[in-house]
Motif scaffolding. Structure first.
Motif, PDB file in Angstrom:
ATOM      1  N   ARG A  40       0.836  -1.210   0.000  1.00 23.35           N
ATOM      2  CA  ARG A  40       0.000   0.000   0.000  1.00 23.35           C
ATOM      3  C   ARG A  40       0.867   1.256   0.000  1.00 23.35           C
ATOM      4  O   ARG A  40       0.631   2.185  -0.768  1.00 23.35           O
ATOM      5  N   ALA A  41       1.915   1.283   0.842  1.00 29.59           N
ATOM      6  CA  ALA A  41       2.801   2.452   0.913  1.00 29.59           C
ATOM      7  C   ALA A  41       3.483   2.695  -0.427  1.00 29.59           C
ATOM      8  O   ALA A  41       3.609   3.844  -0.872  1.00 29.59           O
ATOM      9  N   GLU A  69      22.387  -1.386   1.083  1.00 24.60           N
ATOM     10  CA  GLU A  69      21.219  -1.514   1.977  1.00 24.60           C
ATOM     11  C   GLU A  69      20.279  -2.614   1.496  1.00 24.60           C
ATOM     12  O   GLU A  69      19.783  -3.407   2.296  1.00 24.60           O
ATOM     13  N   LEU A  70      20.029  -2.636   0.192  1.00 24.58           N
ATOM     14  CA  LEU A  70      19.124  -3.643  -0.358  1.00 24.58           C
ATOM     15  C   LEU A  70      19.730  -5.036  -0.250  1.00 24.58           C
ATOM     16  O   LEU A  70      19.024  -6.005   0.056  1.00 24.58           O
ATOM     17  N   ARG A  82      11.174  -3.269   4.106  1.00 24.28           N
ATOM     18  CA  ARG A  82      11.088  -1.821   4.352  1.00 24.28           C
ATOM     19  C   ARG A  82      12.123  -1.008   3.566  1.00 24.28           C
ATOM     20  O   ARG A  82      11.776   0.009   2.961  1.00 24.28           O
ATOM     21  N   PRO A  83      13.408  -1.410   3.507  1.00 25.72           N
ATOM     22  CA  PRO A  83      14.361  -0.618   2.709  1.00 25.72           C
ATOM     23  C   PRO A  83      13.972  -0.540   1.234  1.00 25.72           C
ATOM     24  O   PRO A  83      14.174   0.489   0.592  1.00 25.72           O
ATOM     25  N   PHE A  84      13.416  -1.610   0.693  1.00 26.61           N
ATOM     26  CA  PHE A  84      12.982  -1.596  -0.700  1.00 26.61           C
ATOM     27  C   PHE A  84      11.882  -0.562  -0.904  1.00 26.61           C
ATOM     28  O   PHE A  84      11.916   0.220  -1.848  1.00 26.61           O
ATOM     29  N   VAL A  85      10.919  -0.564   0.001  1.00 28.25           N
ATOM     30  CA  VAL A  85       9.808   0.382  -0.103  1.00 28.25           C
ATOM     31  C   VAL A  85      10.313   1.810   0.033  1.00 28.25           C
ATOM     32  O   VAL A  85       9.942   2.692  -0.748  1.00 28.25           O
ATOM     33  N   LEU A 129       7.885  -3.995  -7.784  1.00 27.02           N
ATOM     34  CA  LEU A 129       9.276  -3.551  -7.804  1.00 27.02           C
ATOM     35  C   LEU A 129       9.930  -3.865  -9.151  1.00 27.02           C
ATOM     36  O   LEU A 129      10.672  -3.034  -9.694  1.00 27.02           O
ATOM     37  N   LEU A 130       9.663  -5.036  -9.704  1.00 32.19           N
ATOM     38  CA  LEU A 130      10.205  -5.382 -11.024  1.00 32.19           C
ATOM     39  C   LEU A 130       9.654  -4.456 -12.106  1.00 32.19           C
ATOM     40  O   LEU A 130      10.385  -4.030 -13.008  1.00 32.19           O
TER      41      LEU A 130
END
Length: 193
Positions: A40-41, A69-70, A82-85, A129-130
């Motif tokens: 959702r975010a 980080e990823l 969370r880091p991905f978002v 994400l892709l």
């Protein structure tokens, strides 16, 4: 998937069209319908992306730090999403392209490969994400096409500006190349060579 491919102007058009058609905002529909908080975010961030001027400048150092980080978030059992978002939400196409380049250079696989391998139990988030990675790659191609079209347009404009000068020097339409590529010969008079 549609939101994953939307830039700021396209997202604004989607928000407007949705509001006109259904009488409430697309953001409220996403907030009401999507139970997964991180998905959702991310969708809400793509619906209302920050203007390019407010995005961080893409730099190799920033992209390398984000790639690390990823990679750290994907280590071990389970992926910390969370880091991905956070990174994808705050990145435009140039930033994502720099991130993908840094990830591949420092970690031996591409970012899309890692996303495909790590998000096995979060398929919707994985696909979004892709899709965003594909959007970033496509944005570069679209920018190159736009630059080429603009260059071609400016060359066409320069040519149009040159036409009146040619006509003033007697090289106007009547003296232009005809058929076989030779300038037109005046008609009349006695003939051949």
């Amino acid at each position: 998937e549609l939101l994953g491919f939307a830039d700021g102007a396209q997202a604004a058009a989607l928000r407007y069209e949705y509001a006109m058609r259904y009488g409430h905002t697309l953001g409220s529909a996403v907030a009401d319908e999507i139970a997964d908080g991180e998905l959702r975010a991310l969708l809400l961030a793509f619906l209302d992306p920050p203007p390019p001027a407010l995005l961080p400048a893409s730099s190799e150092a920033l992209a390398t730090r984000q790639a690390a980080e990823l990679k750290a978030a994907a280590r071990g059992l389970g992926t910390t999403t969370r880091p991905f978002v956070q990174i994808f939400s705050a990145s435009g196409a140039p930033q994502l392209r720099a991130l993908m380049g840094a990830y591949a250079a420092h970690h031996g696989e591409t970012l899309p490969q890692m996303l495909h391998n790590e998000f096995l139990f979060r398929r919707e988030l994985q696909q979004l994400l892709l899709t965003r990675c594909q959007w970033a790659k496509g944005a570069e191609a679209r920018a190159a096409e736009a630059a080429a079209a603009q260059a071609a347009g400016s060359q066409g404009q320069q040519r149009l500006l040159q036409l009146p000068e040619e006509e003033e020097r007697g090289g106007g339409p009547s003296a232009r190349v005809q058929g076989g590529g030779e300038p037109a010969q005046p008609s009349g008079g006695g003939g051949g060579p």
